[in-house]
Design an enzyme around this catalytic site. Structure first.
Site, PDB file in Angstrom:
ATOM      1  N   HIS A 159       0.810  -1.223   0.000  1.00  0.00           N
ATOM      2  CA  HIS A 159       0.000   0.000   0.000  1.00  0.00           C
ATOM      3  C   HIS A 159       0.843   1.274   0.000  1.00  0.00           C
ATOM      4  O   HIS A 159       0.363   2.333  -0.354  1.00  0.00           O
ATOM      5  CB  HIS A 159      -1.045  -0.021   1.129  1.00  0.00           C
ATOM      6  CG  HIS A 159      -0.505   0.316   2.482  1.00  0.00           C
ATOM      7  ND1 HIS A 159       0.124  -0.592   3.279  1.00  0.00           N
ATOM      8  CD2 HIS A 159      -0.518   1.468   3.183  1.00  0.00           C
ATOM      9  CE1 HIS A 159       0.481  -0.008   4.412  1.00  0.00           C
ATOM     10  NE2 HIS A 159       0.100   1.249   4.382  1.00  0.00           N
ATOM     11  N   HIS A 193       7.638  -2.406   2.289  1.00  0.00           N
ATOM     12  CA  HIS A 193       7.495  -0.949   2.176  1.00  0.00           C
ATOM     13  C   HIS A 193       8.843  -0.227   2.047  1.00  0.00           C
ATOM     14  O   HIS A 193       9.028   0.591   1.145  1.00  0.00           O
ATOM     15  CB  HIS A 193       6.764  -0.379   3.391  1.00  0.00           C
ATOM     16  CG  HIS A 193       5.429  -1.022   3.658  1.00  0.00           C
ATOM     17  ND1 HIS A 193       4.577  -1.409   2.657  1.00  0.00           N
ATOM     18  CD2 HIS A 193       4.801  -1.332   4.825  1.00  0.00           C
ATOM     19  CE1 HIS A 193       3.478  -1.929   3.198  1.00  0.00           C
ATOM     20  NE2 HIS A 193       3.598  -1.901   4.505  1.00  0.00           N
TER      21      HIS A 193
END
Ligand code: BG6
Length: 486
Positions: free
Chosen positions: A173, A235
């Site tokens: 995300h 990430h």
């Protein structure tokens, strides 16, 4: 265009905290194609109405401005919500899902797998066995995809047997955050930075993802996972790729992913020395955050009382290629740190020969603020205000400051909203390809092995601080310091 979006894990935390609220935002912004269905799949015995009621009730825990403002607004959105009960470990429970999808042949079917990682292989295989992998279908896979390199490979092999790569949307995300997309815009939309974006001009780069939050209600999951798997493998390494990659030949998914892959392949392998000196892991103990006492990690619910799981990682990576040889990339991430702050700091080398009295250290800095603010600061030196008669000019730090939240407004498209819309529309650019993920696992694997055999365990740090002092010592050995300590 009609679509069916199936949320496996439809009553789980991710669904009601992030996915359904993101879909609601898209609905509100008018970007969610009309005529779609959002089908929650879970083990609870619910029907459409009870699922809608559950989601409505959970919306109270979502940030204020992301909630429906009036009952009618929710009701209009809720018409899209449906529910199918299924135990995903049972083959026979896929029949009602298939039936639900066959009642209308939507143009696009998106299968969003947000279940416990252990269910990934059975779910993927059962979906294929039920014929739910045709051309119209896309599958979205949440992280973590596996627990280590072998389990990751096993999942990927199963996914590959059942779906073609262009049907697979591996989500990270962070890539959907406006501030991270802006990083691509900054680097590849402006010619200004490119000549400076290299070892000759850059002394070091720091990537910080600091959280104030602890493990919340995910103690049992987190205790099996830890910060390296939860944040660094995905990430942080994706941010590193965005910073270090060569300009892609165009903005197509594979052009971007090819360049990111090269960065991951160029990461210097770990040696016994770097494993010892270039990584620090920590675990929070009780402390205070925002004036509130918070418990230590081992006292969190679901966590083993003698857990050796890391909640903090700081490491130094190097990219072995012409552009970056010798430039340290420092990654630091942790839970229960002093404040929520994700930023990238690019420290430029000092002027080769100074004719002024100037502050020492890396004075030119580009600070890319990712969250909670989205902005950019360029730190420069200017002439210090002259007081009295002095023949020597001295310099003082000044900064150019861009506030993207102010410039583009608060209503920017959130990460999950963007990524869900991309999955529905079939845009793969912001999703991660299997070879990227595998390479990232390969790079972190020696750390996992090393820690497994390292009796010392993570170093304690008090909640509300910046992590164990060993992390400052690590960067100090290179003659640098963390940005907030400068
Ligand atoms: C998730 C991790 O991927 O990212 C969580 O599993 C973490 O542990 C979260 O809290 C952080 O995301 P964000 O968007 O809040 O920075």
């Amino acid at each position: 265009m009609s679509f069916d979006l199936v949320l496996f894990g439809g009553t789980g935390d991710l669904a009601w905290r992030k996915l359904v609220p993101a879909l609601f935002q898209a609905f509100r912004h008018g970007t969610l194609p009309a005529g779609g269905r959002i089908i929650g799949v879970g083990r609870d015995t619910l029907d459409d109405d009870r699922y809608r009621a559950l989601i409505q009730e959970r919306f109270h825990q979502v940030e204020g401005d992301k909630r429906p403002q009036a009952a009618q607004e929710f009701e209009r959105f809720a018409q899209m919500l449906h529910y199918v009960r299924a135990d995903l470990s049972k083959a026979e429970d896929y029949a009602p899902i298939r039936e639900c999808l066959h009642t209308r042949q939507a143009d696009t079917v998106v299968l969003y797998v947000a279940t416990a990682p252990a269910l990934f292989i059975p779910v993927v295989e059962q979906l294929a066995a039920a014929g739910l992998n045709d051309e119209r279908t896309r599958i979205v896979l949440e992280k973590p995809l596996g627990h280590d390199l072998p389990s990751h490979r096993a999942i990927n092999a199963a996914v590959r047997r059942c779906f073609s790569e262009r049907q697979v949307f591996r989500i990270d995300h962070y890539l959907g955050k406006p501030s991270v997309q802006n990083l691509f815009a900054l680097r590849f939309g402006n010619a200004l930075f490119e000549p400076l974006w290299r070892r000759e001009t850059i002394a070091n780069i720091q990537i910080l993802i600091a959280e104030e939050l602890g493990v919340e209600k995910r103690g049992a999951f987190y205790d099996q996972t830890g910060a390296l798997r939860d944040m660094v493998q995905n990430h942080a390494l994706q941010l590193l790729c965005a910073l270090a990659m060569e300009p892609p030949i165009n903005a197509h998914a594979d052009a971007i992913r090819d360049e990111k892959l090269k960065v991951l392949r160029s990461l210097k392998s770990w040696t016994p020395q770097t494993l010892e000196n270039h990584v620090v892991r920590g675990q929070y103990t009780a402390g205070r955050i925002g004036g509130i006492d918070v418990p230590g990690y081992r006292d969190e619910s679901g966590v083993q009382p003698h857990s050796g799981t890391e909640t903090f990682v700081a490491l130094r990576a190097e990219i072995a290629n012409w552009r970056w040889a010798g430039v340290p990339f420092y990654i630091r991430t942790g839970k229960r740190l002093a404040q929520r702050d994700a930023r990238i700091v690019v420290n430029f080398r000092p002027a080769p020969h100074s004719i002024f009295q100037s502050p020492v250290g890396c004075v030119n800095q580009l600070v890319i603020k990712l969250q909670p603010q989205d902005g950019l600061e360029l730190h420069l030196l200017s002439q210090a205000e002259a007081r009295g008669q002095s023949s020597t000019i001295s310099l003082a730090p000044v900064q150019l400051d861009l506030d993207f939240d102010k410039r583009f407004g608060a209503g920017r498209v959130g990460a999950y909203e963007r990524l869900l819309l991309d999955a529905i529309d079939g845009r793969l650019n912001l999703f991660v390809r299997s070879d990227e993920q595998e390479e990232a696992w390969q790079w972190v694997e020696p750390l996992l092995d090393h820690w497994r055999n390292d009796a010392q365990g993570p170093r304690p740090y008090a909640a509300g601080t910046w992590g164990p002092s060993a992390s400052s010592a690590m960067i100090a050995r290179d003659g640098h310091c963390w940005n907030e300590e400068a």
